[in-house]
Design an enzyme around this catalytic site. Structure first.
Site, PDB file in Angstrom:
ATOM      1  N   ASP A 284     -10.162   5.394  -3.786  1.00  0.00           N
ATOM      2  CA  ASP A 284      -9.186   6.063  -4.642  1.00  0.00           C
ATOM      3  C   ASP A 284      -9.897   6.535  -5.907  1.00  0.00           C
ATOM      4  OD1 ASP A 284      -9.573   3.828  -6.226  1.00  0.00           O
ATOM      5  OD2 ASP A 284      -7.454   3.264  -6.309  1.00  0.00           O
TER       6      ASP A 284
ATOM      7  N   TYR B 206      -6.629   6.594   3.480  1.00  0.00           N
ATOM      8  CA  TYR B 206      -6.803   5.557   2.463  1.00  0.00           C
ATOM      9  C   TYR B 206      -5.950   4.331   2.782  1.00  0.00           C
ATOM     10  CZ  TYR B 206      -6.675   3.016  -1.916  1.00  0.00           C
ATOM     11  OH  TYR B 206      -6.755   2.019  -2.855  1.00  0.00           O
TER      12      TYR B 206
ATOM     13  N   GLU C 261       0.825  -1.207   0.000  1.00  0.00           N
ATOM     14  CA  GLU C 261       0.000   0.000   0.000  1.00  0.00           C
ATOM     15  C   GLU C 261       0.863   1.262   0.000  1.00  0.00           C
ATOM     16  OE1 GLU C 261      -3.118   0.223  -0.559  1.00  0.00           O
ATOM     17  OE2 GLU C 261      -3.504  -1.927  -0.528  1.00  0.00           O
TER      18      GLU C 261
END
Length: 218
Positions: free
Chosen positions: A143, A125, A42
């Site tokens: 996103d 996020y 990530e």
């Protein structure tokens, strides 16, 4: 706004498409990927394409499989491994986040949002993605691809550009309990392969019958 029945139909069709067409072979999506590997992926994926991350991910986690191995080497060694990603700031992310995981969490990637947000380089996020993909929690992360699919299907972009809060709210309300990880991966892959920013493949879209964007002839 759509009813729960519409959400269910959307999710079912999307997950059926994902089961057949999703990028299941990405190494950080495999069932045996550790929470640290998911966190690494990530952080690498921030403003970076999947293809670029694929070039370096497996070799990186082979050399640095845990936070201890990251802090045991110099910043230069980390930077050399991630050089193809084009952003040296990730070196500090990996080093500082790994240090905090060791010092504050006994070497384990935390499974609470507030604790993840305290890690260097981790925003809302990334924290939500780690919760969903590493710990199997019902968390959503929005996103560009996710926002585009949701806003088109549910008609949020019919007039003005929807706000980030509207897209996050829609993602939370439509997310299937117990399958948030698959749901988020499905939205990302669908936005990349079918519901693209330009020239979306509406004629081949399994969600066309549910899609406000398609109904409006967009």
């Amino acid at each position: 706004m759509f009813s729960h029945e519409n959400y269910d139909a959307f999710v079912d069709n999307l997950l059926t498409w994902y089961d057949d067409n999703g990028r299941h072979d990405l190494p950080w999506r495999e069932n045996d990927a550790s929470p640290f590997e998911v966190l690494v992926a990530e952080l690498m994926l921030q403003q970076t394409s999947v293809e670029q991350v694929q070039e370096v991910f497996e070799e990186f986690v082979e050399k640095f499989p845990d936070p201890e191995s990251v802090v045991a080497v110099s910043e230069k060694e980390i930077t050399e491994e991630i050089e193809p990603l084009g952003s040296q700031k990730r070196t500090k992310y990996f080093r500082k986040a790994s240090h905090d995981i060791i010092e504050q969490h006994g070497g384990n990637v935390p499974d609470e949002q507030s604790e993840l947000l305290d890690l260097h380089g981790v925003g809302e996020y990334t924290a939500a993605s780690v919760l969903a993909h590493a710990h199997g929690k019902d968390a959503v992360a929005v996103d560009t691809n996710v926002a585009r699919v949701l806003s088109r299907v549910f008609g949020l972009d019919a007039a003005d550009e929807p706000s980030a809060a509207e897209n996050w709210d829609l993602a939370e309300r439509s997310a299937p309990a117990g399958r948030c990880s698959d749901y988020l991966h499905a939205l990302i892959d669908f936005g990349s392969a079918v519901c693209t920013a330009s020239n979306p493949k509406c004629s081949d879209c399994p969600l066309a019958d549910l899609c406000e964007y398609h109904e409006q002839g967009a």
